[in-house]
Scaffold this motif. Structure first.
Motif, PDB file in Angstrom:
ATOM      1  N   CYS A  19       1.328   2.161  -2.100  1.00 32.43           N
ATOM      2  CA  CYS A  19       0.905   3.425  -2.705  1.00 32.43           C
ATOM      3  C   CYS A  19       1.816   4.592  -2.342  1.00 32.43           C
ATOM      4  CB  CYS A  19      -0.542   3.722  -2.324  1.00 32.43           C
ATOM      5  SG  CYS A  19      -1.695   2.494  -2.999  1.00 32.43           S
ATOM      6  N   VAL A  20       2.324   4.623  -1.104  1.00 32.87           N
ATOM      7  CA  VAL A  20       3.263   5.679  -0.744  1.00 32.87           C
ATOM      8  C   VAL A  20       4.545   5.541  -1.563  1.00 32.87           C
ATOM      9  CG1 VAL A  20       4.705   6.619   1.098  1.00 32.87           C
ATOM     10  CG2 VAL A  20       2.328   6.013   1.568  1.00 32.87           C
ATOM     11  N   LYS A  21       5.079   4.343  -1.610  1.00 29.66           N
ATOM     12  CA  LYS A  21       6.315   4.117  -2.370  1.00 29.66           C
ATOM     13  C   LYS A  21       6.157   4.545  -3.825  1.00 29.66           C
ATOM     14  CE  LYS A  21       7.458   0.209  -4.301  1.00 29.66           C
ATOM     15  NZ  LYS A  21       7.920  -1.178  -4.608  1.00 29.66           N
ATOM     16  N   THR A  22       5.096   4.085  -4.470  1.00 30.21           N
ATOM     17  CA  THR A  22       4.916   4.391  -5.884  1.00 30.21           C
ATOM     18  C   THR A  22       4.716   5.883  -6.106  1.00 30.21           C
ATOM     19  OG1 THR A  22       3.908   2.213  -6.178  1.00 30.21           O
ATOM     20  CG2 THR A  22       3.611   3.808  -7.956  1.00 30.21           C
ATOM     21  N   CYS A  36       9.608  11.854  -7.403  1.00 32.57           N
ATOM     22  CA  CYS A  36      11.064  11.990  -7.590  1.00 32.57           C
ATOM     23  C   CYS A  36      11.415  12.068  -9.072  1.00 32.57           C
ATOM     24  CB  CYS A  36      11.786  10.811  -6.939  1.00 32.57           C
ATOM     25  SG  CYS A  36      11.861  10.861  -5.135  1.00 32.57           S
ATOM     26  N   ARG A  37      10.791  11.217  -9.861  1.00 31.43           N
ATOM     27  CA  ARG A  37      11.063  11.234 -11.299  1.00 31.43           C
ATOM     28  C   ARG A  37      10.604  12.533 -11.942  1.00 31.43           C
ATOM     29  NH1 ARG A  37       9.888   5.514 -10.896  1.00 31.43           N
ATOM     30  NH2 ARG A  37       7.677   5.835 -11.350  1.00 31.43           N
ATOM     31  N   ALA A  38       9.627  13.187 -11.335  1.00 38.29           N
ATOM     32  CA  ALA A  38       9.136  14.465 -11.859  1.00 38.29           C
ATOM     33  C   ALA A  38      10.022  15.640 -11.442  1.00 38.29           C
ATOM     34  CB  ALA A  38       7.708  14.704 -11.392  1.00 38.29           C
ATOM     35  N   GLY A  39      11.011  15.367 -10.599  1.00 41.41           N
ATOM     36  CA  GLY A  39      11.980  16.402 -10.258  1.00 41.41           C
ATOM     37  C   GLY A  39      11.769  17.103  -8.931  1.00 41.41           C
ATOM     38  N   ALA A  85      16.347   6.429  -4.802  1.00 40.21           N
ATOM     39  CA  ALA A  85      15.734   7.297  -5.815  1.00 40.21           C
ATOM     40  C   ALA A  85      15.921   8.774  -5.495  1.00 40.21           C
ATOM     41  CB  ALA A  85      14.248   6.975  -5.941  1.00 40.21           C
ATOM     42  N   GLY A  86      16.462   9.069  -4.310  1.00 38.95           N
ATOM     43  CA  GLY A  86      16.725  10.461  -3.948  1.00 38.95           C
ATOM     44  C   GLY A  86      15.810  11.042  -2.897  1.00 38.95           C
ATOM     45  N   ALA A  87      14.850  10.252  -2.417  1.00 43.97           N
ATOM     46  CA  ALA A  87      13.956  10.741  -1.372  1.00 43.97           C
ATOM     47  C   ALA A  87      14.693  10.776  -0.031  1.00 43.97           C
ATOM     48  CB  ALA A  87      12.722   9.858  -1.266  1.00 43.97           C
ATOM     49  N   LYS A  99      12.425  -2.744   2.436  1.00 44.74           N
ATOM     50  CA  LYS A  99      12.890  -2.733   1.053  1.00 44.74           C
ATOM     51  C   LYS A  99      12.432  -1.470   0.332  1.00 44.74           C
ATOM     52  CE  LYS A  99      12.845  -5.478  -3.215  1.00 44.74           C
ATOM     53  NZ  LYS A  99      12.316  -6.705  -3.870  1.00 44.74           N
ATOM     54  N   ALA A 100      11.200  -1.046   0.599  1.00 44.89           N
ATOM     55  CA  ALA A 100      10.672   0.172  -0.019  1.00 44.89           C
ATOM     56  C   ALA A 100      11.491   1.382   0.408  1.00 44.89           C
ATOM     57  CB  ALA A 100       9.212   0.358   0.358  1.00 44.89           C
ATOM     58  N   CYS A 101      11.816   1.463   1.680  1.00 38.98           N
ATOM     59  CA  CYS A 101      12.602   2.599   2.178  1.00 38.98           C
ATOM     60  C   CYS A 101      13.977   2.647   1.507  1.00 38.98           C
ATOM     61  CB  CYS A 101      12.743   2.515   3.691  1.00 38.98           C
ATOM     62  SG  CYS A 101      11.206   2.862   4.586  1.00 38.98           S
ATOM     63  N   GLN A 102      14.578   1.497   1.302  1.00 44.31           N
ATOM     64  CA  GLN A 102      15.868   1.451   0.614  1.00 44.31           C
ATOM     65  C   GLN A 102      15.736   1.924  -0.832  1.00 44.31           C
ATOM     66  OE1 GLN A 102      16.833  -2.684   1.187  1.00 44.31           O
ATOM     67  NE2 GLN A 102      17.683  -2.362   3.246  1.00 44.31           N
ATOM     68  N   GLU A 103      14.666   1.497  -1.490  1.00 46.29           N
ATOM     69  CA  GLU A 103      14.420   1.893  -2.875  1.00 46.29           C
ATOM     70  C   GLU A 103      14.165   3.396  -2.984  1.00 46.29           C
ATOM     71  OE1 GLU A 103      11.402   0.684  -6.567  1.00 46.29           O
ATOM     72  OE2 GLU A 103      11.401  -0.475  -4.700  1.00 46.29           O
TER      73      GLU A 103
END
Length: 215
Positions: free
Chosen positions: A161-164, A170-173, A201-203, A193-197
């Motif tokens: 849930c945190v990742k999503t 991030c996608r919202a800007g 994504a810019g986080a 893997k989530a942290c890498q993703e």
């Protein structure tokens, strides 16, 4: 150190509920899930608004596993907003639905987001009710209306849930900072893997709130 402009920053507590801790061992307990309240409270001191999301599930739904063997197996039938089965957790009116000890009362938050109330929808992120991300919970619009630019995130679980939620923000800007000390994951491999993703994504990931500094 990351410089924080408090006037344009919000903190987001993602699903910090008893149902994701060993307070409720028959639900979806995460190791040390009940130990993140202090870091969530600390990161909130750097922000002007504080949000919390909650799974608020019904007592019965097609995604609820009836046996341990069914957990994480596909949901049968035509259910576009369901993917895999989970144990019943965070059911409305139960201990699992409550916030973990040490957090403020829900009424103290600036926005409380309830998700997963529809038995035919099992969202992970806090910004949309559906997996296709078409039905907004109102979180993004609320943050935009408040002129928020940066969001500090913690909660349960890092790899779900945190990742999503972070990916949605991030996608919202928004600029998103993930406080790892305010998170716990289901498994080390999927958390890594989530942290890498999320980084891709810019986080921005921080170890704890000591890496934050007010302007």
């Amino acid at each position: 150190m990351i410089k924080i402009n408090k006037s344009i920053t919000a903190s987001f507590d993602v699903d910090p509920q008893c149902g994701f801790t060993f307070i409720c061992p028959d639900e979806l307990p995460i190791h040390e899930g009940d130990q993140i309240a202090d870091e969530l409270n600390a990161q909130a001191q750097f922000t002007c608004y504080r949000l919390v999301s909650k799974d608020c599930h019904p007592t019965s739904a097609p995604w609820i596993a009836n046996t341990p063997q069914e957990v994480m197996t596909p949901v049968e039938g035509e259910h576009p907003n369901l993917d895999i089965k989970w144990p019943a957790h965070c059911v409305i009116g139960t201990k699992g639905n409550e916030l973990i000890p040490g957090l403020p009362d829900e009424a103290s938050y600036d926005l409380v987001i309830e998700k997963g109330t529809d038995p035919l929808k099992h969202p992970y992120g806090a910004c949309f009710h559906d997996l296709a991300e078409k039905e907004s919970t109102g979180a993004i619009e609320w943050l935009q209306n408040k002129k928020i630019k940066t969001i500090i995130v913690g909660g349960l679980a890092t790899d779900y849930c945190v990742k999503t939620t972070v990916l949605q923000l991030c996608r919202a800007g928004f600029k998103v900072i993930i406080n790892l000390a305010a998170c716990r994951g289901v498994a080390p491999e999927t958390t890594q893997k989530a942290c890498q993703e999320l980084t891709a994504a810019g986080a921005e990931l921080i170890t704890n709130n000591n890496e934050l500094e007010l302007l």
